[in-house]
Design a protein around this motif. Structure first.
Motif, mmCIF file in Angstrom:
data_model
loop_
_atom_site.group_PDB
_atom_site.id
_atom_site.type_symbol
_atom_site.label_atom_id
_atom_site.label_comp_id
_atom_site.label_asym_id
_atom_site.label_seq_id
_atom_site.Cartn_x
_atom_site.Cartn_y
_atom_site.Cartn_z
ATOM 1 N N TYR A 104 -21.716 -31.288 -100.524
ATOM 2 C CA TYR A 104 -22.750 -30.292 -100.807
ATOM 3 C C TYR A 104 -23.771 -30.331 -99.668
ATOM 4 O O TYR A 104 -24.151 -31.406 -99.209
ATOM 5 C CB TYR A 104 -23.447 -30.602 -102.134
ATOM 6 C CG TYR A 104 -22.541 -30.569 -103.335
ATOM 7 C CD1 TYR A 104 -22.368 -29.403 -104.082
ATOM 8 C CD2 TYR A 104 -21.849 -31.708 -103.740
ATOM 9 C CE1 TYR A 104 -21.540 -29.383 -105.193
ATOM 10 C CE2 TYR A 104 -21.013 -31.695 -104.844
ATOM 11 C CZ TYR A 104 -20.865 -30.524 -105.565
ATOM 12 O OH TYR A 104 -20.031 -30.507 -106.667
ATOM 13 N N GLU A 152 -24.363 -28.066 -112.637
ATOM 14 C CA GLU A 152 -25.012 -27.972 -111.343
ATOM 15 C C GLU A 152 -25.398 -29.342 -110.819
ATOM 16 O O GLU A 152 -25.382 -30.345 -111.537
ATOM 17 C CB GLU A 152 -26.247 -27.060 -111.408
ATOM 18 C CG GLU A 152 -27.360 -27.588 -112.280
ATOM 19 C CD GLU A 152 -28.555 -26.652 -112.313
ATOM 20 O OE1 GLU A 152 -28.480 -25.554 -111.730
ATOM 21 O OE2 GLU A 152 -29.574 -27.027 -112.936
ATOM 22 N N ALA A 165 -32.336 -28.801 -102.644
ATOM 23 C CA ALA A 165 -31.071 -28.071 -102.759
ATOM 24 C C ALA A 165 -30.637 -28.051 -104.217
ATOM 25 O O ALA A 165 -30.885 -28.998 -104.970
ATOM 26 C CB ALA A 165 -29.983 -28.709 -101.895
ATOM 27 N N ARG A 166 -29.982 -26.952 -104.582
ATOM 28 C CA ARG A 166 -29.416 -26.815 -105.926
ATOM 29 C C ARG A 166 -28.085 -26.076 -105.777
ATOM 30 O O ARG A 166 -28.038 -24.985 -105.227
ATOM 31 C CB ARG A 166 -30.366 -26.034 -106.829
ATOM 32 C CG ARG A 166 -29.902 -25.896 -108.283
ATOM 33 C CD ARG A 166 -30.931 -25.117 -109.094
ATOM 34 N NE ARG A 166 -32.172 -25.869 -109.253
ATOM 35 C CZ ARG A 166 -32.459 -26.589 -110.326
ATOM 36 N NH1 ARG A 166 -31.600 -26.658 -111.343
ATOM 37 N NH2 ARG A 166 -33.606 -27.240 -110.403
ATOM 38 N N HIS A 167 -27.028 -26.683 -106.260
ATOM 39 C CA HIS A 167 -25.689 -26.112 -106.107
ATOM 40 C C HIS A 167 -24.979 -26.036 -107.454
ATOM 41 O O HIS A 167 -25.196 -26.905 -108.322
ATOM 42 C CB HIS A 167 -24.829 -26.979 -105.175
ATOM 43 C CG HIS A 167 -25.316 -27.040 -103.763
ATOM 44 N ND1 HIS A 167 -25.075 -26.045 -102.857
ATOM 45 C CD2 HIS A 167 -26.028 -27.998 -103.104
ATOM 46 C CE1 HIS A 167 -25.602 -26.380 -101.684
ATOM 47 N NE2 HIS A 167 -26.189 -27.554 -101.813
ATOM 48 N N GLU A 168 -24.110 -25.054 -107.573
ATOM 49 C CA GLU A 168 -23.179 -25.036 -108.698
ATOM 50 C C GLU A 168 -22.192 -26.185 -108.499
ATOM 51 O O GLU A 168 -21.663 -26.383 -107.402
ATOM 52 C CB GLU A 168 -22.440 -23.702 -108.747
ATOM 53 C CG GLU A 168 -21.475 -23.573 -109.897
ATOM 54 C CD GLU A 168 -20.744 -22.248 -109.880
ATOM 55 O OE1 GLU A 168 -19.759 -22.115 -110.637
ATOM 56 O OE2 GLU A 168 -21.136 -21.355 -109.114
ATOM 57 N N ARG A 169 -21.976 -26.949 -109.539
ATOM 58 C CA ARG A 169 -21.139 -28.144 -109.416
ATOM 59 C C ARG A 169 -19.672 -27.756 -109.297
ATOM 60 O O ARG A 169 -19.163 -26.903 -110.041
ATOM 61 C CB ARG A 169 -21.345 -29.048 -110.626
ATOM 62 C CG ARG A 169 -20.665 -30.391 -110.493
ATOM 63 C CD ARG A 169 -21.073 -31.325 -111.616
ATOM 64 N NE ARG A 169 -20.366 -32.595 -111.532
ATOM 65 C CZ ARG A 169 -20.534 -33.599 -112.372
ATOM 66 N NH1 ARG A 169 -21.401 -33.489 -113.365
ATOM 67 N NH2 ARG A 169 -19.848 -34.718 -112.226
ATOM 68 N N ARG A 221 -19.535 -27.099 -100.982
ATOM 69 C CA ARG A 221 -20.447 -26.028 -101.382
ATOM 70 C C ARG A 221 -21.559 -26.018 -100.330
ATOM 71 O O ARG A 221 -22.389 -26.926 -100.287
ATOM 72 C CB ARG A 221 -21.009 -26.288 -102.773
ATOM 73 C CG ARG A 221 -21.862 -25.176 -103.307
ATOM 74 C CD ARG A 221 -21.034 -24.025 -103.840
ATOM 75 N NE ARG A 221 -20.369 -24.387 -105.086
ATOM 76 C CZ ARG A 221 -19.454 -23.621 -105.660
ATOM 77 N NH1 ARG A 221 -19.089 -22.485 -105.101
ATOM 78 N NH2 ARG A 221 -18.879 -23.989 -106.791
ATOM 79 N N GLU A 227 -24.659 -23.981 -98.289
ATOM 80 C CA GLU A 227 -25.665 -22.920 -98.361
ATOM 81 C C GLU A 227 -26.039 -22.526 -96.932
ATOM 82 O O GLU A 227 -26.521 -23.349 -96.156
ATOM 83 C CB GLU A 227 -26.895 -23.420 -99.120
ATOM 84 C CG GLU A 227 -28.002 -22.411 -99.244
ATOM 85 C CD GLU A 227 -27.613 -21.228 -100.114
ATOM 86 O OE1 GLU A 227 -27.934 -20.091 -99.717
ATOM 87 O OE2 GLU A 227 -26.992 -21.438 -101.173
ATOM 88 N N GLN A 266 -18.779 -18.588 -97.201
ATOM 89 C CA GLN A 266 -19.166 -18.782 -98.600
ATOM 90 C C GLN A 266 -20.305 -17.846 -98.987
ATOM 91 O O GLN A 266 -20.364 -17.374 -100.134
ATOM 92 C CB GLN A 266 -19.558 -20.244 -98.825
ATOM 93 C CG GLN A 266 -18.384 -21.203 -98.707
ATOM 94 C CD GLN A 266 -18.696 -22.595 -99.222
ATOM 95 O OE1 GLN A 266 -19.750 -22.853 -99.797
ATOM 96 N NE2 GLN A 266 -17.761 -23.519 -99.014
#
Length: 202
Positions: free
Chosen positions: A4, A23, A34-38, A46, A48, A71
């Motif tokens: 990530y 997440e 940072a915040r990501h869909e797991r 993943r 960004e 992405q």
């Protein structure tokens, strides 16, 4: 078992990661960075695109083949309008400068809503305005139009600078030097001396 992204400024730093059911959230100290869909499967990534912009503006040639760009397209954050404006900017300014101009536009997304930015891209492309400043102007026009005629625009906060989009580095580099003299309070000191009572007289 997955990768990530985090902002490039955190390269080499130890960060704290909180895993949730759907997440993943990354913190640098107490700041969420940072915040990501797991990801469910293993050996995935993943990425960004926004996390890499400071590095890409120095090496714009790395953008076209970047996995983060692929992405962003798949997620709908990098739209066909971005591609159309990018193509026009490359034709006008060349591969390197046109791509750098696009990255400056992407940096605006930190301060402007995505839908207004896309509207600004469309308006600027229609008029042949191929600079980040033109996009920012058109995006703010779109934001003002969304507020409606009966709703007065919000006054900018004096305590938060994050609502103000900074000038791109290319623009700042071309500004003339500020030759104005430094401010002085000497005239006010003279007024204070005139108003000070004379303690030597009875």
């Amino acid at each position: 078992m997955n990768r990530y992204s985090v902002p490039v400024r955190l390269i080499g730093r130890t960060v704290r990661v909180m895993l949730h059911v759907s997440e993943l959230v990354v913190y640098d100290g107490r700041e969420e960075v940072a915040r990501h869909e797991r990801l469910i499967a293993r050996n995935g990534s993943r990425l960004e695109l926004d996390h890499y912009l400071e590095a890409l503006i120095r090496k714009p040639g790395a953008l076209p083949g970047a996995t983060a760009l692929d992405q962003a397209r798949a997620a709908g954050r990098f739209t066909p309008m971005h591609d159309a404006w990018w193509e026009a900017a490359v034709k006008a300014h060349g591969e390197c400068d046109g791509t750098r101009a696009l990255i400056e536009v992407l940096l605006l997304s930190r301060h402007l809503p995505h839908e207004h930015l896309v509207t600004g891209l469309a308006a600027a492309l229609k008029t042949g305005a191929l600079t980040a400043d033109a996009i920012a102007l058109e995006a703010r026009k779109a934001a003002d139009a969304d507020t409606g005629p009966e709703e007065p625009p919000q006054r900018p906060s004096t305590t938060s600078q994050s609502a103000i989009a900074p000038l791109p580095a290319a623009v700042r580099a071309n500004l003339p030097p500020d030759k104005r003299p430094l401010p002085s309070v000497a005239p006010y000191d003279q007024l204070l001396r005139l108003r000070r009572p004379d303690r030597t007289t009875p």
